[in-house]
Write a protein that holds these residues in place. Structure first.
Motif, short mmCIF file in Angstrom:
data_model
loop_
_atom_site.label_atom_id
_atom_site.label_comp_id
_atom_site.label_asym_id
_atom_site.label_seq_id
_atom_site.Cartn_x
_atom_site.Cartn_y
_atom_site.Cartn_z
N HIS A 1 0.85 -1.11 0.13
CA HIS A 1 0.04 -0.03 -0.06
C HIS A 1 0.88 1.42 0.06
N LEU A 2 0.28 2.33 -0.41
CA LEU A 2 1.14 3.34 -0.63
C LEU A 2 0.68 4.62 0.57
N LEU A 3 1.64 5.09 1.24
CA LEU A 3 1.55 6.19 2.11
C LEU A 3 1.67 7.48 1.54
N CYS A 4 0.65 8.35 1.51
CA CYS A 4 0.96 9.75 0.63
C CYS A 4 0.25 10.64 1.58
N CYS A 5 0.44 11.97 1.35
CA CYS A 5 -0.13 12.84 1.91
C CYS A 5 -1.42 13.44 1.22
N PHE A 6 -2.34 14.14 2.06
CA PHE A 6 -3.64 14.56 1.43
C PHE A 6 -4.02 15.75 2.09
N ALA A 7 -4.92 16.59 1.38
CA ALA A 7 -5.42 17.74 1.82
C ALA A 7 -6.75 18.14 0.96
N SER A 8 -7.68 18.85 1.76
CA SER A 8 -8.87 19.33 0.91
C SER A 8 -8.52 20.34 -0.06
N PRO A 9 -9.30 20.30 -1.25
CA PRO A 9 -8.97 21.56 -2.31
C PRO A 9 -9.12 22.95 -1.56
N ALA A 10 -10.27 23.10 -0.81
CA ALA A 10 -10.36 24.37 -0.08
C ALA A 10 -9.18 24.76 0.74
N TYR A 11 -8.60 23.80 1.59
CA TYR A 11 -7.34 24.29 2.31
C TYR A 11 -6.01 24.70 1.58
N LEU A 12 -5.87 23.72 0.25
CA LEU A 12 -4.84 24.11 -0.40
C LEU A 12 -5.00 25.48 -1.19
N ALA A 13 -6.41 25.59 -1.64
CA ALA A 13 -6.65 26.82 -2.28
C ALA A 13 -6.24 28.18 -1.29
N ALA A 14 -6.61 28.16 0.00
CA ALA A 14 -6.33 29.19 0.74
C ALA A 14 -4.99 29.40 1.24
N ARG A 15 -4.14 27.95 1.34
CA ARG A 15 -2.73 28.23 2.07
C ARG A 15 -1.62 27.70 1.10
N GLY A 16 -1.92 27.34 -0.13
CA GLY A 16 -0.92 27.00 -0.91
C GLY A 16 -0.74 25.34 -0.91
#
Length: 306
Positions: free
Chosen positions: A167-182
């Protein structure tokens, strides 16, 4: 009459063996699929027959008496012999049947095993599945488990094992968070972001985030503002805009498909090969165990590919 008395004593010895291993009548009853009162009565009849007390009873748990400790290992051997007889009888039947007891960590159970059970039951309607989900490392032999799924290093050499799909361990975030914080483009940039970290229930340790940077495997523990002790809680926090978090890809996959999460730092993700199916030697020829192991191979290949 003699046969009935002999059967009662055998039942009492089995109940005593399981209660002594698990520390309570309730846990022993769950393991044996009978009521706690039936376990208690069987042990009491055995104590009367033997003329000794096997347990010191408190309000919280059972403790073996000195006499009980002397007899417990012998009773365990009897229980194992009885289970092997049962397994041999089941093996004689070509069609998988009977109860299949499966133990797994909660994330694996929720996201991989549970969705596969209806298809397994349609293929093998004679098998009753008893799925037990916990972060606790169970003793398969003492608790009567047929198959266990574990994540991490193996320590029990008494068991047969089969590696399942990586299995793969990867980072994730919401589109809204990334839009606000980069969106960070390197793990070093996580210091400027809100992060959510997992703490293991079994050990209390905080998950170290692994990243593949060139030829090196680097592990960091970001100073997270939110720490949770369940993988699904972590993912739910990320979906709500809590920041960036590390997750197994098969847990995050449904949220990615719905557009609720997006992968972050994919080029640094790490593949892990530490999910294993385990089963006792006595279950080697059990048709239900063999059938479920076959299903596991396919299900893990399909799910982990996501």
């Amino acid at each position: 009459m003699k046969e009935q008395m002999g059967l009662e004593r055998l039942t009492g010895l089995i109940a005593f063996a399981r209660a002594g291993s698990l520390g309570s009548y309730t846990a022993a009853a769950r393991s044996l699929a009978i009521s706690p009162s039936a376990v208690s009565k069987s042990v009491q009849r055995l104590e009367r027959h033997l003329g000794v007390s096997l347990f010191t009873r408190t309000t919280r748990a059972l403790a073996l008496t000195p006499e009980g400790r002397d007899l417990h290992e012998r009773a365990l051997r009897l229980l194992r012999d009885a289970e092997e007889i049962e397994q041999a009888a089941m093996t004689a039947r070509a069609e998988p049947s009977g109860t299949l007891r499966i133990a797994a960590p909660l994330p694996i159970g929720l996201h991989v095993l549970a969705p596969a059970l209806p298809a397994f039951r349609r293929l093998h309607p004679g098998v009753r599945v008893d799925l037990r989900l916990s972060d606790r490392i169970v003793d398969l032999i003492e608790e009567g488990i047929d198959i266990a799924i574990r994540i991490g290093d193996l320590t029990d050499s008494r068991l047969l094992s089969r590696s399942l799909a990586p299995h793969l361990l990867c980072c994730f975030a919401s589109p809204a968070y990334l839009a606000a914080r980069g969106t960070p483009i390197h793990p070093d940039e996580l210091e400027g972001h809100e992060t959510v970290t997992l703490r293991y229930q079994s050990s209390g340790e905080t998950l170290r985030w692994p990243f593949r940077i060139g030829e090196r495997l680097v592990q960091i523990v970001p100073p997270s503002g939110i720490v949770v002790d369940a993988s699904d809680a972590l993912v739910a926090t990320l979906v709500a805009g809590g920041g960036i978090g590390l997750s197994a890809s098969f847990i995050a996959a449904p949220h990615v498909a719905r557009g609720e999460l997006v992968p972050v730092l994919q080029g640094f993700a790490v593949e892990r090969h530490n999910i294993t199916a385990l089963w006792p030697e006595s279950r080697r020829a059990n048709p239900a165990v063999r059938a479920f192991l076959t299903l596991l191979q396919q299900v893990f290949r399909d799910r982990m590919a996501g």
